[in-house]
Each structure stands twice: as C-alpha cells, then as structure tokens.
Design a protein around this motif. Sequence first.
Motif, mmCIF file in Angstrom:
data_model
loop_
_atom_site.group_PDB
_atom_site.id
_atom_site.type_symbol
_atom_site.label_atom_id
_atom_site.label_comp_id
_atom_site.label_asym_id
_atom_site.label_seq_id
_atom_site.Cartn_x
_atom_site.Cartn_y
_atom_site.Cartn_z
ATOM 1 N N LYS A 116 0.772 -1.372 -0.055
ATOM 2 C CA LYS A 116 -0.045 0.135 0.112
ATOM 3 C C LYS A 116 0.812 1.093 0.039
ATOM 4 C CE LYS A 116 -4.061 1.931 0.378
ATOM 5 N NZ LYS A 116 -4.681 2.326 -0.615
ATOM 6 N N ALA A 117 0.477 2.250 -0.643
ATOM 7 C CA ALA A 117 1.134 3.602 -1.084
ATOM 8 C C ALA A 117 0.493 4.413 0.001
ATOM 9 C CB ALA A 117 1.483 3.889 -2.494
ATOM 10 N N VAL A 118 1.056 5.253 0.711
ATOM 11 C CA VAL A 118 0.549 6.404 1.512
ATOM 12 C C VAL A 118 1.086 7.635 1.308
ATOM 13 C CG1 VAL A 118 -0.331 4.494 3.141
ATOM 14 C CG2 VAL A 118 1.770 5.477 3.771
ATOM 15 N N LEU A 133 3.498 1.091 3.278
ATOM 16 C CA LEU A 133 3.263 0.332 4.533
ATOM 17 C C LEU A 133 4.157 -0.879 4.455
ATOM 18 C CD1 LEU A 133 -0.549 0.651 5.070
ATOM 19 C CD2 LEU A 133 1.105 1.846 6.308
ATOM 20 N N THR A 134 4.874 -1.179 5.448
ATOM 21 C CA THR A 134 5.557 -2.339 5.837
ATOM 22 C C THR A 134 5.049 -3.355 7.112
ATOM 23 O OG1 THR A 134 7.237 -1.442 7.211
ATOM 24 C CG2 THR A 134 7.756 -1.231 4.720
ATOM 25 N N ILE A 173 -1.138 9.257 8.626
ATOM 26 C CA ILE A 173 -0.997 8.849 7.079
ATOM 27 C C ILE A 173 -2.230 8.875 6.353
ATOM 28 C CG2 ILE A 173 0.655 7.198 7.949
ATOM 29 C CD1 ILE A 173 -1.116 4.869 7.407
ATOM 30 N N ILE A 174 -2.079 9.136 4.971
ATOM 31 C CA ILE A 174 -3.255 9.288 4.069
ATOM 32 C C ILE A 174 -2.944 8.092 3.098
ATOM 33 C CG2 ILE A 174 -4.448 10.728 2.196
ATOM 34 C CD1 ILE A 174 -3.176 13.285 3.883
ATOM 35 N N PRO A 175 -4.248 7.148 2.986
ATOM 36 C CA PRO A 175 -3.957 6.205 1.896
ATOM 37 C C PRO A 175 -4.094 6.723 0.560
ATOM 38 C CG PRO A 175 -5.392 5.578 3.834
ATOM 39 C CD PRO A 175 -5.118 6.961 3.954
ATOM 40 N N LEU A 176 -3.248 6.316 -0.399
ATOM 41 C CA LEU A 176 -3.370 6.684 -1.809
ATOM 42 C C LEU A 176 -4.027 5.554 -2.671
ATOM 43 C CD1 LEU A 176 0.179 8.036 -2.174
ATOM 44 C CD2 LEU A 176 -2.011 9.257 -1.952
ATOM 45 N N VAL A 180 1.347 0.322 -5.952
ATOM 46 C CA VAL A 180 2.753 0.387 -5.538
ATOM 47 C C VAL A 180 3.420 0.586 -6.638
ATOM 48 C CG1 VAL A 180 4.750 -0.688 -4.442
ATOM 49 C CG2 VAL A 180 2.440 -0.959 -3.403
ATOM 50 N N ASP A 181 3.376 0.088 -7.801
ATOM 51 C CA ASP A 181 4.150 0.074 -9.019
ATOM 52 C C ASP A 181 4.164 1.421 -9.461
ATOM 53 O OD1 ASP A 181 5.124 -2.462 -8.890
ATOM 54 O OD2 ASP A 181 3.640 -3.282 -10.465
#
Length: 197
Positions: A116-118, A133-134, A173-176, A180-181
């Motif tokens: 997930k990109a944030v 997120l890891t 955090i704000i989820p995008l 991920v790519d």
Amino acid sequence: MFLMLKKYFITGLLIWVPLVITLWVLNLLFSILEAFVPKFLSSQSLFGCNIPGFQLILVFLVIWITGLLAANLIGRTILKYWELILGRIPLVRSIYNSVKQASDTILSSESQSFRKAVLIQYPRESCWTIAFLTGVPKDSLLSGLPGKYVSVYVPTTPNPTSGYFLIVNEKEIIPLNITVDNALKYIVSMGVVSPID
C-alpha cells in the motif's frame, strides 16, 4: 533550427536512455548469475561450442529445482538443518539472517509489505512524501506511545532501494488510491511521470 534539433535530440534521449539502462542492468544481472556456473558446466566444455544464454538457463534450472525440492518434507528438513549450521557461524549468521528476512519479506507471495502506498508528512510538517506500509511494529517498541502506529518505508529519489524506515501514528497517514508500481514510477521519475491508475 537549433531549437528543433534540441527538441528532437531530447525526445530521442527520453526514448533511448530508459531502454539502454534497462538492457545494461539486465546484462549485468545475467553476467553475475552466469559467473556462478563452474567452467566445466559451460556449453563449450559440454558440447564443444558456445551457446549464448546456456549458463543462464542452468542457473534458472538450479533455482527452480531447489524450489521444487524445498517444497516437500525432505527438502524442508534439509533446509532447516542448513539454516541451523549457518546460524552457528558468527559473521555468516548476521549476514544470512538479514538477507533472508529481507528477501522473505519482499519476495514472499504472502507478504503484506509494500502492498500500500500512503502519504506522510516528512521530513517536516506540511511537506508530504510517498511512503509504503511495511507492517505494524511490536508492542514492545511502542511502550509509552499513545495511539496506533504503523511502520513505513520512505524511498529516496531517484533510487528507491535506499530510504528511511519510520514508525508513524496511523492517524497521520493518508492512504493513496494508486498501485505500489505506479507510486514507485512517480518516485523514480522525480514526479515527472503522473501516477495514474
């Protein structure tokens, strides 16, 4: 006239540079993999002629057969003892365990890392950057901190393989809504390539 020459030259560069760098990286990777094959297993030694890519095929076959053997009970048992032996060698233990944890995290199909990109505020308030997120840190790391926290990786530009590990309050955090790519493309391009899904 000069402006048109410059424009077409830059357009040509934008087409060739990514292609040349990709081919260079692939060639480097293949050369490194082929270097692991002993000389007596080269196509020249076995067949008397040079077959391009033969050593690379051997490397892929060895990797595939290793995966096949490790998928059964006997293979898993051998692997467990192998890791126990490596775990007893002081310097090797540190390197092997670190690399194994990183590769298990990144390559495992069940891994939830980098899924997930944030957006987070970094390096200071009101400056935003893309992070990934890891996971969720252990409670022992968060003693005394109020709220719920997540672990994130902030990659650097244009080389996302280096970066910063941060523990951030989940509320910050704000989820995008991008993959991920696409987020990685945006980071590597320094914001030039728009992250459109």
